[in-house]
Design an enzyme around this catalytic site. Structure first.
Site, PDB file in Angstrom:
ATOM      1  N   LEU A 206     -11.654 -14.213 -34.486  1.00 27.24           N
ATOM      2  CA  LEU A 206     -11.012 -12.892 -34.403  1.00 27.24           C
ATOM      3  C   LEU A 206     -11.545 -12.163 -33.184  1.00 27.24           C
ATOM      4  O   LEU A 206     -12.750 -12.079 -33.014  1.00 27.24           O
ATOM      5  CB  LEU A 206     -11.434 -12.028 -35.603  1.00 27.24           C
ATOM      6  CG  LEU A 206     -10.894 -12.312 -36.988  1.00 27.24           C
ATOM      7  CD1 LEU A 206     -11.596 -11.365 -37.964  1.00 27.24           C
ATOM      8  CD2 LEU A 206      -9.392 -12.066 -37.028  1.00 27.24           C
ATOM      9  N   HIS A 207     -10.664 -11.649 -32.365  1.00 32.25           N
ATOM     10  CA  HIS A 207     -11.150 -10.825 -31.253  1.00 32.25           C
ATOM     11  C   HIS A 207     -10.140  -9.794 -30.774  1.00 32.25           C
ATOM     12  O   HIS A 207     -10.446  -8.990 -29.898  1.00 32.25           O
ATOM     13  CB  HIS A 207     -11.558 -11.705 -30.069  1.00 32.25           C
ATOM     14  CG  HIS A 207     -10.377 -12.306 -29.368  1.00 32.25           C
ATOM     15  ND1 HIS A 207      -9.672 -13.352 -29.873  1.00 32.25           N
ATOM     16  CD2 HIS A 207      -9.772 -11.977 -28.194  1.00 32.25           C
ATOM     17  CE1 HIS A 207      -8.689 -13.662 -29.052  1.00 32.25           C
ATOM     18  NE2 HIS A 207      -8.711 -12.838 -28.032  1.00 32.25           N
TER      19      HIS A 207
END
Ligand code: UD1
Length: 364
Positions: A206-207
């Site tokens: 996740l980013h």
């Protein structure tokens, strides 16, 4: 001899540049490539590890720009790259993907009258709140040669009025890297090191700002992941932006109650070894949607849209957004009944870099 500057800035660029550089070196009677690293990503784990794993030499030119706001980062890359183009006088600047380095270098080159080729052109999420969507639209609008990974991208470009003769469907160069390194990744001990070899597990990345910059959204996603982890342990290599926000929002303690292993970002081969053995991948990455499609691994994309619809139409990808209940439901469904009738998209065959070189040669 064609002088080419290949631009790499952020982690997802390196595996796209490597096969193009190698293909050009194989045609060294025609191409003289140089790698320019803008420095957008600079941590050893986000950058150097990839050069080593991908067998790339040190960049010929390092702009050393680093992190900043969008405007400052983009402007700094432009300011640092302009004298390089003036000095090097390349025949082509090749940019890949959709990061700030992509638009910054394309804009500098085109204003100096140097031809620009955009690799991975034409992808559209139709979500202009994504910084990458703005980078994609602008880079495509000013590039001379638009090299696409799928035919839906060709259509997007035509719909935006880009002439046919600039568009070439060459396939997916990131898959060249995947195919070349899959066997090599078997030597990585990342699964053993994490104590999950021979076990079932999920992998999470996740980013995206839309998932990790807001406390409520990130908390909801981590709650859903915690729930899933109680059935299927999760390994979560954490991007620096996400790590900073987990700390800032005080979520680290909460995660201690889950079966989620938070680890540092992994290099290319270690990460390939990890996700290639996963039972399920949950991600907001663009590249991982494609890599899981090629390997037939179920992928839940924690976004409301994707610029890579072919991974849904033909591949393993399912869009689930970031609502915790939806994520949990989608994970249960994927684990009970994974998509089976999936295919590898056309020209994701390991030879895209050769076709890119062919097109650059022809376009001169
Ligand atoms: C960038 C790209 C995104 C891509 C992602 C892959 C843009 C607009 N975004 O997002 O499309 O999917 O890379 O990772 O270009 N940081 C470090 N060390 C690093 C790099 C970043 O600590 O080596 C931290 C810094 O706090 C920085 C933050 O991460 O401010 C964000 O980095 P940045 O390059 O601005 O964007 P990404 O979120 O990585």
């Amino acid at each position: 001899m064609l002088k080419v500057l290949l631009i790499a800035g952020a982690r997802p660029n390196f595996m796209k540049i490597a096969p193009i550089y190698a293909a050009m070196r194989r045609r060294s009677d025609i191409f003289a490539p140089k790698i320019v690293h803008t420095g957008q990503h600079y941590d050893a784990a986000m950058s150097d590890a990839f050069f080593t794993d991908l067998g790339m030499p040190e960049p010929d030119i390092h702009l050393g720009v680093g992190s900043a706001s969008h405007a400052v980062q983009t402007a700094s890359i432009m300011t640092a790259f302009e004298p390089v183009v003036i000095e090097e006088k390349p025949d082509w600047v090749v940019v890949v993907g959709d990061v700030n380095s992509t638009i910054a270098c394309a804009l500098v080159a085109v204003k100096l009258g140097v031809k620009v080729a955009h690799v991975e052109a034409g992808l559209r999420s139709r979500d202009r709140t994504m910084p990458e969507e703005i980078n994609r639209i602008l880079t495509d609008a000013i590039s001379d040669l638009l090299l696409t990974t799928s035919q839906d991208a060709d259509q997007n470009l035509k719909d935006e009025g880009i002439p046919n003769d600039k568009i070439r469907f060459v396939g997916n160069v990131m898959i060249d890297s995947l195919m070349e390194h899959l066997k090599l990744a078997d030597a990585s001990t990342s699964r053993q090191d994490l104590g999950i070899d021979g076990r079932e597990y999920a992998v999470v990345t996740l980013h995206r700002p839309s998932n990790v910059d807001n406390a409520e959204v990130l908390t909801g996603i981590l709650d859903a992941l915690t729930d899933i982890s109680l059935r299927l342990p999760i390994v979560f290599p954490v991007h620096p932006r996400t790590r900073a926000n987990i700390d800032k929002f005080g979520l680290a303690d909460k995660l201690a109650e889950s079966d989620i292993k938070l680890i540092e970002p992994l290099g290319y081969l270690d990460f390939m070894r990890l996700y290639s053995g996963a039972k399920l991948v949950l991600t907001d990455s663009g590249g991982l949607q494609e890599e899981t499609t090629v390997l037939g691994i179920p992928c839940l994309t924690l976004r409301h849209n994707t610029e890579r619809p072919i991974t849904i139409e033909m591949g393993t990808n399912v869009l689930v957004g970031n609502d915790p209940a939806n994520i949990k439901r989608a994970a249960s469904e994927a684990l009970a009944d994974a998509k089976t009738d999936t295919k590898i998209p056309p020209l994701w065959d390991g030879h895209a870099a050769e076709r890119i070189c062919d097109e650059l040669e022809k376009a001169c």
